[in-house]
Design a protein around this motif. Sequence first.
Motif, PDB file in Angstrom:
ATOM      1  N   ASN A 256       0.789  -1.270  -0.009  1.00  0.00           N
ATOM      2  CA  ASN A 256       0.108  -0.143   0.177  1.00  0.00           C
ATOM      3  C   ASN A 256       0.923   1.186  -0.109  1.00  0.00           C
ATOM      4  O   ASN A 256       0.163   2.382   0.238  1.00  0.00           O
ATOM      5  N   TYR A 284      -6.289   3.204  -5.561  1.00  0.00           N
ATOM      6  CA  TYR A 284      -7.168   2.915  -4.469  1.00  0.00           C
ATOM      7  C   TYR A 284      -6.393   1.773  -3.569  1.00  0.00           C
ATOM      8  O   TYR A 284      -7.028   1.473  -2.660  1.00  0.00           O
ATOM      9  N   ASP A 285      -5.347   1.227  -3.996  1.00  0.00           N
ATOM     10  CA  ASP A 285      -4.365   0.326  -3.200  1.00  0.00           C
ATOM     11  C   ASP A 285      -3.734   1.192  -2.302  1.00  0.00           C
ATOM     12  O   ASP A 285      -2.880   0.643  -1.267  1.00  0.00           O
ATOM     13  N   ASP A 287      -2.142   3.983   0.426  1.00  0.00           N
ATOM     14  CA  ASP A 287      -2.692   4.416   2.000  1.00  0.00           C
ATOM     15  C   ASP A 287      -1.611   5.694   1.921  1.00  0.00           C
ATOM     16  O   ASP A 287      -2.216   6.548   2.904  1.00  0.00           O
TER      17      ASP A 287
END
Length: 328
Positions: A256, A284-285, A287
């Motif tokens: 992430n 969207y992976d 962080d």
Amino acid sequence: MESNLITYRECLKQALREALTADELVFMMDEDVDHYGGAFAVSKNLLQEFGPERIMDTPLSEAGFTCTGIGAALGGMRTFVEIMNINISLLALDQIANNAATLQHMSGGKLNVPLVIRMSAGLERQLAAQHSHSLEPLFAHIPGLNILSAGTHEDARHLLGPALADPDPVIIFEYTSLLNHEKELPNPSETVDISKAKVRCEGKDISLIPYGTGVYKCLDAAAELALNGIDSEVIDLRVLRPLDDEPIMNSVAKTNRAFLVEDASRSVSISSEISSRISEKSFYDLDAPVQRLCGVEVPIPYPKHLEDAAVPQPEQIVRAIKKMLNHA
């Protein structure tokens, strides 16, 4: 498995000797490669072993002998041209970009150019601005070329064979700053897929994505980070054109986070492209935003302390990742 300690220089030499031994149609060309053994002694003693028709010393004309190599490849020879360093290769850019890279397309697929061009890149131990740049992104921009980066001893030893078997032109970047570095290398029987990146170290907390000299820097940084409880995954891009996206996106999906490292300048770089692809395919992976550590945007200075300051160092990678992960 048996292994041996070997320099990066010797890995390159073993690859040359193996290629020349395996196929009598293989020959090499560059300045000073015969009795002198090349600018970095990589071809030392090969003239005595294979003779002047296989180890060809050329005039100081990169455009001339690169063009000769293209013609020989079109005629059925298995040619590899050695260009002393990446800065000097610009003298042959017309032949590389407008001939080697385009002939298959312009002939409607009737002509292939099975040419391998080897050239050194990056810092060359205080040889200053005209011999020390990292211009790999420039060549990776050119359609029709396959671009490889030998950032490890393994790849210095094993990339040349499959590159010579490729029907299209291949450029292999080698790194002068690694020549005297010694590493353990498995016995030379491994084959390398020159279309694939390589996961050098598996981890779960962050993805480090380098190429060239950045690979060992990231592995050193990963070892230091492990002492602080940070588990890093290191992906050696190895193939700069066409890029192998799959292991990058798989890694980002796992960790992430992505941190990109290269000696080339930040603007319009390989890391720019990788960052864009991660944003397009794996947004969207993430962080946290993708971050980069690249070379300072200056001509490479001569003094050693400024030369070192111009490119990423392992301690900088460690500090940046600790900050990225909010690690004390």
